[in-house]
Design an enzyme around this catalytic site. Structure first.
Site, PDB file in Angstrom:
ATOM      1  N   HIS A  32      22.297  40.115 -23.011  1.00 31.47           N
ATOM      2  CA  HIS A  32      22.948  41.427 -22.895  1.00 31.47           C
ATOM      3  C   HIS A  32      21.933  42.460 -22.401  1.00 31.47           C
ATOM      4  O   HIS A  32      21.335  43.193 -23.203  1.00 31.47           O
ATOM      5  CB  HIS A  32      23.525  41.859 -24.243  1.00 31.47           C
ATOM      6  CG  HIS A  32      24.734  41.093 -24.652  1.00 31.47           C
ATOM      7  ND1 HIS A  32      26.014  41.483 -24.316  1.00 31.47           N
ATOM      8  CD2 HIS A  32      24.867  39.936 -25.352  1.00 31.47           C
ATOM      9  CE1 HIS A  32      26.890  40.611 -24.802  1.00 31.47           C
ATOM     10  NE2 HIS A  32      26.215  39.660 -25.429  1.00 31.47           N
ATOM     11  N   GLU A  58      22.397  45.256 -21.091  1.00 30.73           N
ATOM     12  CA  GLU A  58      22.806  46.643 -21.351  1.00 30.73           C
ATOM     13  C   GLU A  58      22.151  47.215 -22.599  1.00 30.73           C
ATOM     14  O   GLU A  58      22.013  48.437 -22.738  1.00 30.73           O
ATOM     15  CB  GLU A  58      24.330  46.738 -21.467  1.00 30.73           C
ATOM     16  CG  GLU A  58      24.942  46.100 -22.705  1.00 30.73           C
ATOM     17  CD  GLU A  58      25.306  44.629 -22.540  1.00 30.73           C
ATOM     18  OE1 GLU A  58      26.162  44.145 -23.289  1.00 30.73           O
ATOM     19  OE2 GLU A  58      24.712  43.974 -21.653  1.00 30.73           O
ATOM     20  N   TYR A  84      37.863  46.441 -32.084  1.00 37.61           N
ATOM     21  CA  TYR A  84      38.825  47.540 -32.109  1.00 37.61           C
ATOM     22  C   TYR A  84      38.668  48.401 -33.363  1.00 37.61           C
ATOM     23  O   TYR A  84      39.072  49.557 -33.387  1.00 37.61           O
ATOM     24  CB  TYR A  84      40.253  47.005 -32.032  1.00 37.61           C
ATOM     25  CG  TYR A  84      40.644  46.545 -30.649  1.00 37.61           C
ATOM     26  CD1 TYR A  84      40.724  47.451 -29.595  1.00 37.61           C
ATOM     27  CD2 TYR A  84      40.920  45.212 -30.384  1.00 37.61           C
ATOM     28  CE1 TYR A  84      41.071  47.037 -28.320  1.00 37.61           C
ATOM     29  CE2 TYR A  84      41.274  44.788 -29.108  1.00 37.61           C
ATOM     30  CZ  TYR A  84      41.348  45.706 -28.085  1.00 37.61           C
ATOM     31  OH  TYR A  84      41.690  45.296 -26.820  1.00 37.61           O
ATOM     32  N   GLY A  99      25.877  60.644 -34.821  1.00 41.25           N
ATOM     33  CA  GLY A  99      24.902  59.776 -34.184  1.00 41.25           C
ATOM     34  C   GLY A  99      24.245  60.423 -32.982  1.00 41.25           C
ATOM     35  O   GLY A  99      23.020  60.352 -32.809  1.00 41.25           O
ATOM     36  N   LEU A 100      25.046  61.065 -32.135  1.00 42.75           N
ATOM     37  CA  LEU A 100      24.491  61.751 -30.968  1.00 42.75           C
ATOM     38  C   LEU A 100      23.639  62.944 -31.382  1.00 42.75           C
ATOM     39  O   LEU A 100      22.619  63.243 -30.755  1.00 42.75           O
ATOM     40  CB  LEU A 100      25.618  62.210 -30.047  1.00 42.75           C
ATOM     41  CG  LEU A 100      26.173  61.159 -29.089  1.00 42.75           C
ATOM     42  CD1 LEU A 100      27.380  61.704 -28.345  1.00 42.75           C
ATOM     43  CD2 LEU A 100      25.101  60.715 -28.101  1.00 42.75           C
ATOM     44  N   SER A 150      35.880  62.526 -39.298  1.00 44.87           N
ATOM     45  CA  SER A 150      34.869  61.628 -38.745  1.00 44.87           C
ATOM     46  C   SER A 150      34.844  61.760 -37.221  1.00 44.87           C
ATOM     47  O   SER A 150      35.637  62.495 -36.633  1.00 44.87           O
ATOM     48  CB  SER A 150      35.172  60.186 -39.155  1.00 44.87           C
ATOM     49  OG  SER A 150      36.448  59.795 -38.682  1.00 44.87           O
ATOM     50  N   CYS A 199      26.966  37.349 -20.652  1.00 39.49           N
ATOM     51  CA  CYS A 199      27.299  36.507 -21.804  1.00 39.49           C
ATOM     52  C   CYS A 199      28.518  35.636 -21.482  1.00 39.49           C
ATOM     53  O   CYS A 199      28.420  34.721 -20.679  1.00 39.49           O
ATOM     54  CB  CYS A 199      27.498  37.369 -23.044  1.00 39.49           C
ATOM     55  SG  CYS A 199      27.421  36.443 -24.602  1.00 39.49           S
ATOM     56  N   LEU A 200      29.679  35.918 -22.073  1.00 38.65           N
ATOM     57  CA  LEU A 200      30.882  35.154 -21.737  1.00 38.65           C
ATOM     58  C   LEU A 200      31.200  35.273 -20.253  1.00 38.65           C
ATOM     59  O   LEU A 200      31.741  34.341 -19.649  1.00 38.65           O
ATOM     60  CB  LEU A 200      32.061  35.639 -22.578  1.00 38.65           C
ATOM     61  CG  LEU A 200      33.382  34.892 -22.389  1.00 38.65           C
ATOM     62  CD1 LEU A 200      33.260  33.440 -22.844  1.00 38.65           C
ATOM     63  CD2 LEU A 200      34.521  35.586 -23.141  1.00 38.65           C
ATOM     64  N   THR A 253      37.133  78.842 -39.766  1.00 37.54           N
ATOM     65  CA  THR A 253      35.909  78.415 -40.453  1.00 37.54           C
ATOM     66  C   THR A 253      36.169  77.838 -41.836  1.00 37.54           C
ATOM     67  O   THR A 253      35.259  77.295 -42.458  1.00 37.54           O
ATOM     68  CB  THR A 253      34.937  79.599 -40.602  1.00 37.54           C
ATOM     69  OG1 THR A 253      35.524  80.589 -41.466  1.00 37.54           O
ATOM     70  CG2 THR A 253      34.634  80.232 -39.256  1.00 37.54           C
TER      71      THR A 253
END
Length: 544
Positions: free
Chosen positions: A516, A518, A54, A18-19, A13, A382-383, A187
């Site tokens: 948020h 970001e 985490y 995703g990228l 994994s 936020c916090l 390979t």
């Protein structure tokens, strides 16, 4: 009808599916195609909202209030297409919906099984709301062979027959490890991964091979031979200096051309990637640098702040500077730690991000105090905004016992639980003893900015919309004493009941936001707050 690209992973994994999906989508967009990216997560959680940062990393929140996988952040940043609730599904949500239907009697007494009921639900999710698209890219989480992912693998196998073979392409991402002792690339793991995939009835059309070293032509030929794909469809994927170089690398290796060819679309028109080249150039050739400290709770895993990291990079792109991020555990600032002041003194700006729970809160408050007293640019999210308000209440407003009701009973609950708020003209309500999952103030909400305020100038607007993820809020009953202590409530919800932004006019750059920002920042459209924050850090760097 939309064409579908299903992306699977093998060997290990965290190879970057995703990228790769985000990069391929960006390349297809540059060719004028309409795209959308979706993520299948095989875990049994309904969504990642209650998972430990985490374990899972960041929870990415969409405009429509979905708590989703962090990969959707990559999708949105690379493609510019806002992600939606319908773009992320988990096994947990699928089983939840199926069991609810079974309890209602919707299956009319039939035996509910993985095939066809679970696989049909997965297929329905993949095809939902895709009529106006050219390509739908679907990433299957995990690794081929995982027990959890088997229903998804079976569902996409069926979809190739359902949609027609010319409308589905399978892209498989694998690892080609380098054995240093032998000085060789191997390979065999890729061959075995493809063998596992074909045993489930799926023959990959394109192979993407992650490797630390260039893949020789002979090795590409070998992989093509043993994995039954054209040599041109074996795409090397070397490590890149920046994730924003990845689309350029994939295009140079022919990924977009190989995928289009697998669909029978032989498009020879040269691709204009000047936008991506400009971003790459700015990152590779900065005109200066700044050091920003992030005082957080989950700094042991930077993926917990993935969008935050990228937004700071975007701020650097906007200002043509390199942003050096120093990750600081908030707990190191609690008590009399002689290293704490030294760690903060070397920074050009301080950012306190979001989080949950009491652990590390006093350290964050100490960092806020340092930034306020030493006139260091400060950004609370936020916090982080809540900690800025508690610090101000204690040290400038005379409320020495100010705290948050999240941390326990308080004589001065400057931060309190929000039990109701307005969304799209309707009131939403929450109980203090309700479920944790999906019960926060989630998604996009409007705010009204105070005329003449710093944030109104930064946004160049009086009305904004930003994404939220919180269940505690600054207590409006403490607005007056906090303002007497120097804080200005420069952003409020339209009904005037929920504080959204605070700032300090007597400070060079001191802003706290409940939302948020970001989550909406993109490399080609950096969020104005992050651009201005990095600019303030750059100005600070010239003073020290």
């Amino acid at each position: 009808m939309a064409r579908f690209i299903f992306i699977t992973g093998g060997v290990v994994s965290s190879l970057g599916k995703g990228l790769m999906a985000a990069s391929l989508a960006a390349l297809l967009q540059e060719r004028g195609f309409r795209v959308r990216i979706r993520k299948f997560d095989p875990y049994l959680n309904v969504d990642p909202g209650t998972m430990s940062p985490y374990q899972h990393g960041e929870v990415y929140v969409t405009d429509d209030g979905a708590e989703t996988d962090l990969d959707l952040g990559h999708y949105e940043r690379f493609s510019g297409v806002p992600s939606r609730r319908s773009d992320n599904i988990t096994s947990g949500r699928i089983y939840q919906n199926i069991i609810a239907k079974e309890r209602r009697g919707d299956y009319l007494g039939a035996t509910v099984q993985v095939i066809p009921h679970v696989t049909d639900a997965i297929k329905d999710f993949a095809r939902d709301d895709t009529d106006d698209l050219d390509f739908v890219l679907c990433e299957i989480g995990g690794t081929v062979g995982d027990i959890e992912s088997l229903p998804f693998i079976e569902a996409i196998r069926q979809l190739k027959n359902d949609l027609g073979r010319g409308n589905v392409v399978f892209v498989h991402l694998t690892l080609v490890p380098y054995i240093a002792a032998a000085g060789e690339l191997k390979t065999k793991p890729t061959q075995h991964s493809v063998r596992d995939l074909t045993s489930f009835g799926i023959q990959p059309d394109v192979l993407v091979c992650r490797t630390e070293h260039p893949l020789p032509d002979s090795e590409r030929s070998k992989i093509a031979l043993f994995c039954n794909v054209p040599k041109e469809a074996v795409i090397p994927a070397l490590d890149a200096k920046s994730i924003y170089d990845v689309p350029l690398h994939y295009h140079a290796e022919g990924l977009d051309k190989a995928v289009l060819s697998a669909f029978g679309l032989n498009i020879e028109t040269p691709l204009d990637l000047h936008r991506w080249k400009e971003i790459s150039d700015r990152l590779a050739n900065p005109e200066g640098e700044v050091t920003i400290g992030v005082v957080g709770k989950y700094v042991g895993l930077q993926d917990a702040y993935k969008s935050l990291h990228e937004a700071l990079v975007h701020g650097g792109i906007a200002n043509r500077v390199k942003v050096n991020i120093v990750w600081l555990d908030a707990e190191m600032f609690e008590g009399n730690n002689p290293e704490a002041a030294e760690a903060l003194s070397s920074l050009h700006a301080i950012l306190v991000p979001g989080g949950f729970g009491e652990r590390g809160s006093e350290g964050k408050i100490a960092a806020v105090k340092f930034a306020r007293e030493h006139k260091v640019p400060f950004f609370g999210i936020c916090l982080g905004m809540q900690m800025a308000c508690i610090e101000g209440a204690r040290n400038t407003a005379g409320l020495k016992k100010a705290s948050s009701s999240e941390f326990g009973p308080s004589e001065e609950p400057v931060i309190g639980l929000i039990t109701e708020w307005e969304r799209d003209g309707e009131r939403e309500e929450r109980a203090a003893d309700g479920d944790l999952g999906g019960t926060m103030r989630l998604g996009a909400y409007p705010a009204v900015l105070k005329a003449g305020s710093q944030v109104a100038e930064i946004y160049n607007s009086r009305e904004i919309t930003e994404r939220h993820r919180h269940r505690y809020e600054v207590n409006i009953h403490y607005k007056e004493p906090l303002e007497k202590g120097g804080l200005v409530f420069s952003g409020m919800s339209p009904d005037g009941l929920l504080p959204e932004i605070v700032e300090r006019p007597d400070h060079p750059w001191f802003i706290g936001v409940q939302f948020h920002p970001e989550l909406k920042s993109k490399p080609f459209d950096p969020h104005p707050l992050f651009s201005d924050f990095v600019a303030a850090a750059l100005k600070q760097s010239r003073l020290v």
